[in-house]
Motif scaffolding. Structure first.
Motif, PDB file in Angstrom:
ATOM      1  N   LYS A  28       0.852  -1.189   0.000  1.00  0.00           N
ATOM      2  CA  LYS A  28       0.000   0.000   0.000  1.00  0.00           C
ATOM      3  C   LYS A  28       0.887   1.237   0.000  1.00  0.00           C
ATOM      4  O   LYS A  28       1.190   1.803   1.045  1.00  0.00           O
ATOM      5  N   THR A  76      -6.509  -5.713  -0.783  1.00  0.00           N
ATOM      6  CA  THR A  76      -6.487  -4.573   0.125  1.00  0.00           C
ATOM      7  C   THR A  76      -7.736  -4.581   0.992  1.00  0.00           C
ATOM      8  O   THR A  76      -8.611  -5.430   0.840  1.00  0.00           O
ATOM      9  N   GLY A  86      -5.707   2.255  -0.452  1.00  0.00           N
ATOM     10  CA  GLY A  86      -4.718   1.680   0.445  1.00  0.00           C
ATOM     11  C   GLY A  86      -3.523   2.575   0.677  1.00  0.00           C
ATOM     12  O   GLY A  86      -2.967   2.618   1.787  1.00  0.00           O
TER      13      GLY A  86
END
Length: 341
Positions: free
Chosen positions: A106, A143, A196
């Motif tokens: 991320k 995610t 993310g």
């Protein structure tokens, strides 16, 4: 059994290895430190990142990247975002043909302002001298509100698996679906990745506010306006606005901004309490992706002329040394606007 390779033996890579194994896959983790690899195989737990969590028998570890990648249907990438390109350039020739490349990272790459899937497509395409569109169809992103310690303890959680090829997303969904881990599919890779990456930056901001003792109104305001910043950037990059109301957007943001298990929130809290950047890095120990990605997220926003004042404030505190109280006053003194701005 479905063969999976997980490159990275940090907390999230280890926790997702547990998920894959519980879903019926055989998992080989790659780690760069032979001592940690040996400890994982000998003790059946990761003593550095998830001590006390027993790993399923279907999970093994190796320091040999070729051995990890061999015949893997899914190759999961779980290394710090800013190390991805260098690592993947070494691993690309070793990857199994047609393997689905799954990003757990991320962040946004410094210098290029590229999302992790873009880095993967670029590196793998260059290595294979192939078609970028063909590679894109087998790059997936996982995610959502996925705090590693809770998932490793098999507490209920949901996630999003995103891929441009919906059939590939469904394959990954099946490979990681367990009684406690519920994945949903999505084809909006851009929105899922931005959710993310930016939530880490907002997590830092909320942590700083908590460290300063600013209260729950401030926290709620930062979370909400942080989501607005994320959606503005997503809109400029062609993301589906609905993504930010889901697990990859609001869900991940709430978990990061409210949990003491969040590294970015903890990092921000220490800064808000008056610790220096060096002291905070030493205290946090594990990678807080937002610390570096806040600069690249701001770079990406400026390239697309998107206003992101909270992100800009975090950069000024973390990297420019601006005192949090001064940064707060500047943020609060911005001109009044309509909420939809």
């Amino acid at each position: 059994m479905t063969r999976c390779a997980v490159f990275g033996t940090g907390s999230w890579g280890t926790a997702f290895s547990v998920v894959l194994a519980d879903a019926g896959c055989r998992v080989t983790m790659w780690g760069r430190r032979a001592a940690l690899v040996d400890a994982i195989n000998a003790t059946r737990e990761n003593p550095d990142y998830l001590p006390g969590v027993r790993l399923p028998d279907a999970v093994t570890a190796t320091a040999d990247p070729a051995g990890a990648a061999r015949d893997a249907e899914f190759t999961v990438l779980a290394v710090p975002a800013q190390t991805l390109r260098g690592n993947l350039e070494r691993w690309a020739p070793l990857l199994a043909p047609g393997t689905v490349l799954v990003s757990l990272m991320k962040g946004v790459e410094l210098g290029t302002a590229k999302r992790m899937s873009e880095v993967i497509e670029e590196v793998v395409t260059e290595d294979a001298a192939g078609d970028a569109a063909g590679v894109r169809g087998r790059v997936a992103v996982l995610t959502g509100p996925n705090l590693a310690r809770e998932i490793a303890a098999r507490r209920p959680a949901a996630a999003v698996v995103a891929c441009a090829d919906e059939a590939v997303a469904r394959r990954l969904q099946t490979a990681c679906h367990t009684p406690y881990f519920r994945p949903y599919t999505n084809t909006d890779v851009v929105g899922c990745e931005l959710g993310g990456a930016v939530k880490n930056v907002i997590g830092l901001a909320v942590g700083i506010a908590d460290g300063m003792g600013l209260g729950d109104n401030a926290k709620a305001s930062l979370i909400t306006r942080g989501l607005a910043e994320t959606a503005r950037l997503g809109s400029a990059l062609g993301a589906d606005p609905r993504t930010f109301a889901g697990l990859a957007g609001m869900g991940d943001l709430v978990a990061t901004c409210s949990s003491p298990l969040s590294r970015n929130h903890t990092f921000g809290t220490n800064l808000g309490r008056g610790m220096t950047l060096a002291e905070t890095i030493a205290a946090t120990r594990q990678t807080a992706e937002g610390v570096k990605s806040c600069e690249s997220v701001l770079d990406l926003a400026r390239r697309h002329t998107v206003d992101m004042p909270i992100t800009e404030t975090v950069v000024s505190i973390v990297h420019d040394g601006k005192p949090p109280l001064v940064a707060l006053k500047e943020l609060m003194s911005r001109s009044a606007k309509a909420e939809g701005h």
